[in-house]
Design a protein around this motif. Sequence first.
Motif, PDB file in Angstrom:
ATOM      1  N   ASP A  37      33.132  15.279  18.099  1.00 48.71           N
ATOM      2  CA  ASP A  37      34.383  14.619  17.320  1.00 48.71           C
ATOM      3  C   ASP A  37      35.442  15.818  17.435  1.00 48.71           C
ATOM      4  N   ARG A  38      35.412  17.119  17.480  1.00 49.57           N
ATOM      5  CA  ARG A  38      36.287  17.919  17.841  1.00 49.57           C
ATOM      6  C   ARG A  38      37.134  17.745  19.173  1.00 49.57           C
ATOM      7  N   LEU A  39      36.318  17.429  20.223  1.00 52.26           N
ATOM      8  CA  LEU A  39      37.166  17.151  21.533  1.00 52.26           C
ATOM      9  C   LEU A  39      37.762  15.933  21.314  1.00 52.26           C
ATOM     10  N   LEU A  40      37.171  14.775  20.840  1.00 47.64           N
ATOM     11  CA  LEU A  40      37.890  13.548  20.700  1.00 47.64           C
ATOM     12  C   LEU A  40      39.061  13.517  19.552  1.00 47.64           C
ATOM     13  N   GLU A  41      39.080  14.205  18.800  1.00 50.00           N
ATOM     14  CA  GLU A  41      40.096  14.446  17.913  1.00 50.00           C
ATOM     15  C   GLU A  41      41.217  14.984  18.454  1.00 50.00           C
ATOM     16  N   GLY A  42      41.099  16.183  19.269  1.00 55.58           N
ATOM     17  CA  GLY A  42      41.794  16.748  20.117  1.00 55.58           C
ATOM     18  C   GLY A  42      42.837  15.803  21.122  1.00 55.58           C
ATOM     19  N   ASN A  43      41.960  15.240  21.921  1.00 53.36           N
ATOM     20  CA  ASN A  43      42.163  14.036  22.740  1.00 53.36           C
ATOM     21  C   ASN A  43      43.313  12.985  21.945  1.00 53.36           C
ATOM     22  N   LYS A  44      42.925  12.657  20.618  1.00 57.73           N
ATOM     23  CA  LYS A  44      43.844  11.850  20.346  1.00 57.73           C
ATOM     24  C   LYS A  44      45.088  12.261  19.874  1.00 57.73           C
ATOM     25  N   ARG A  45      45.063  13.274  19.571  1.00 54.24           N
ATOM     26  CA  ARG A  45      46.242  14.428  19.416  1.00 54.24           C
ATOM     27  C   ARG A  45      47.233  14.150  20.622  1.00 54.24           C
ATOM     28  N   TYR A  46      46.563  14.416  21.627  1.00 53.44           N
ATOM     29  CA  TYR A  46      47.122  14.666  23.054  1.00 53.44           C
ATOM     30  C   TYR A  46      47.877  13.227  23.409  1.00 53.44           C
ATOM     31  N   THR A  47      46.936  12.164  23.320  1.00 53.29           N
ATOM     32  CA  THR A  47      47.280  10.589  23.518  1.00 53.29           C
ATOM     33  C   THR A  47      48.568  10.481  22.864  1.00 53.29           C
ATOM     34  N   GLN A  48      48.562  10.730  21.562  1.00 52.17           N
ATOM     35  CA  GLN A  48      49.691  10.267  20.597  1.00 52.17           C
ATOM     36  C   GLN A  48      50.842  11.342  20.606  1.00 52.17           C
ATOM     37  N   TYR A  49      50.779  12.257  21.798  1.00 56.21           N
ATOM     38  CA  TYR A  49      51.900  13.153  21.781  1.00 56.21           C
ATOM     39  C   TYR A  49      52.133  14.039  20.214  1.00 56.21           C
ATOM     40  N   GLU A  50      51.085  14.561  19.735  1.00 50.45           N
ATOM     41  CA  GLU A  50      50.860  15.140  18.506  1.00 50.45           C
ATOM     42  C   GLU A  50      50.097  16.654  18.633  1.00 50.45           C
ATOM     43  N   PRO A  51      50.107  17.220  19.750  1.00 53.05           N
ATOM     44  CA  PRO A  51      49.433  18.239  19.946  1.00 53.05           C
ATOM     45  C   PRO A  51      49.743  19.483  18.932  1.00 53.05           C
ATOM     46  N   ILE A  52      48.606  20.147  18.435  1.00 55.54           N
ATOM     47  CA  ILE A  52      48.998  21.381  17.567  1.00 55.54           C
ATOM     48  C   ILE A  52      48.825  22.763  18.199  1.00 55.54           C
ATOM     49  N   HIS A  53      48.419  22.680  19.590  1.00 57.79           N
ATOM     50  CA  HIS A  53      47.998  23.818  20.279  1.00 57.79           C
ATOM     51  C   HIS A  53      47.280  25.071  19.458  1.00 57.79           C
ATOM     52  N   PRO A  54      46.260  24.715  19.137  1.00 56.96           N
ATOM     53  CA  PRO A  54      45.567  25.744  18.127  1.00 56.96           C
ATOM     54  C   PRO A  54      45.086  26.990  18.780  1.00 56.96           C
ATOM     55  N   ASP A  55      44.781  27.860  18.177  1.00 56.80           N
ATOM     56  CA  ASP A  55      44.150  29.105  18.735  1.00 56.80           C
ATOM     57  C   ASP A  55      44.735  29.945  19.734  1.00 56.80           C
ATOM     58  N   GLU A  56      46.070  29.869  19.570  1.00 59.26           N
ATOM     59  CA  GLU A  56      46.992  30.646  20.643  1.00 59.26           C
ATOM     60  C   GLU A  56      47.695  31.811  19.985  1.00 59.26           C
ATOM     61  N   SER A  57      47.454  32.222  18.730  1.00 58.18           N
ATOM     62  CA  SER A  57      48.149  33.205  17.942  1.00 58.18           C
ATOM     63  C   SER A  57      47.703  34.803  18.485  1.00 58.18           C
ATOM     64  N   ARG A  58      48.408  35.686  18.099  1.00 58.19           N
ATOM     65  CA  ARG A  58      48.288  36.945  18.197  1.00 58.19           C
ATOM     66  C   ARG A  58      46.867  37.575  17.796  1.00 58.19           C
ATOM     67  N   LEU A  59      46.615  36.767  16.291  1.00 59.24           N
ATOM     68  CA  LEU A  59      45.398  37.180  15.604  1.00 59.24           C
ATOM     69  C   LEU A  59      44.103  36.547  16.517  1.00 59.24           C
ATOM     70  N   ARG A  60      44.410  35.347  16.946  1.00 60.87           N
ATOM     71  CA  ARG A  60      43.191  34.730  17.759  1.00 60.87           C
ATOM     72  C   ARG A  60      42.822  35.620  19.100  1.00 60.87           C
ATOM     73  N   ARG A  61      44.021  36.135  19.731  1.00 67.71           N
ATOM     74  CA  ARG A  61      43.843  36.943  20.808  1.00 67.71           C
ATOM     75  C   ARG A  61      43.044  38.075  20.582  1.00 67.71           C
ATOM     76  N   LYS A  62      43.148  38.778  19.670  1.00 67.51           N
ATOM     77  CA  LYS A  62      42.683  40.064  18.929  1.00 67.51           C
ATOM     78  C   LYS A  62      41.207  39.699  18.688  1.00 67.51           C
ATOM     79  N   GLU A  63      40.991  38.511  17.874  1.00 65.29           N
ATOM     80  CA  GLU A  63      39.666  38.104  17.642  1.00 65.29           C
ATOM     81  C   GLU A  63      38.577  37.989  18.671  1.00 65.29           C
ATOM     82  N   LEU A  64      39.203  37.480  19.987  1.00 59.59           N
ATOM     83  CA  LEU A  64      38.361  37.161  21.120  1.00 59.59           C
ATOM     84  C   LEU A  64      38.217  38.253  21.987  1.00 59.59           C
ATOM     85  N   THR A  65      38.806  39.563  21.647  1.00 62.26           N
ATOM     86  CA  THR A  65      38.415  40.727  22.472  1.00 62.26           C
ATOM     87  C   THR A  65      37.167  41.189  21.839  1.00 62.26           C
ATOM     88  N   LYS A  66      36.484  40.737  20.995  1.00 61.62           N
ATOM     89  CA  LYS A  66      35.144  41.113  20.284  1.00 61.62           C
ATOM     90  C   LYS A  66      34.241  40.142  20.825  1.00 61.62           C
TER      91      LYS A  66
END
Length: 224
Positions: A37-66
């Motif tokens: 569902d999450r993949l297809l919801e993202g694909n729907k946003r992509y096809t409708q030119y409404e991407p939100i570009h999630p998980d690109e924040s500074r906080l996200r990068r810091k979180e992923l170092t763990k």
Amino acid sequence: MKKMFLLALTGWLIFCTLQTDAGKEITSAPTAAAAVDRLLEGNKRYTQYEPIHPDESRLRRKELTKGQHPYAVVVTCSDSRVSPELVFDQGLGDIFVIRTAGNIMGEIELGSIEYAVEHLNVPLVMVVGHEGCGAIGAYVKGEHASGYLKTIIDSIAAESEIKALKIKGDQVFDHFVKANIQHGVREIIQSSPVIRERVANGALTVMGGYERLVDGKVEPLQSN
């Protein structure tokens, strides 16, 4: 001036909330159905030119170092037009991606999938082929190839699902692409005891997806 500042601040807080919430989703243990569902919801946003570009924040990068907790493995073609992070509108740490020309499945690719399944507990593997795949086209047209490129075409020619096709007509190319996807799904399940066991006990789903280049939409094909 104060009103403009408050509006800007509100917008920034909403943005940060979206980024944080998107990151929180991966810390839980998603089901395969939720991952699809999450993949297809993202694909729907992509096809409708409404991407939100999630998980690109500074906080996200810091979180992923763990550590990383991707919710899906996406196996797809190296074609520059089908980048899965864009096609599914996902961000850092969301999907574990494996790309080869023609989404060919070999020992290295299988080992990479096993890592994501066994060590990262990913519940979903999706093999995504696409319209106009150059590797499939080279096989269908019988193009001469040398070097390692010939290895790719020979690998496609050896797939039992490809050999079984006895069709002609306008849609023949798509049929070969989808047969190649089906082969990838079968190869993943049958070649790896680790994956086969998880599929058998319901902890993992392996399925296919077909992407149309004309609009970017991904059509789910099958599941184990």
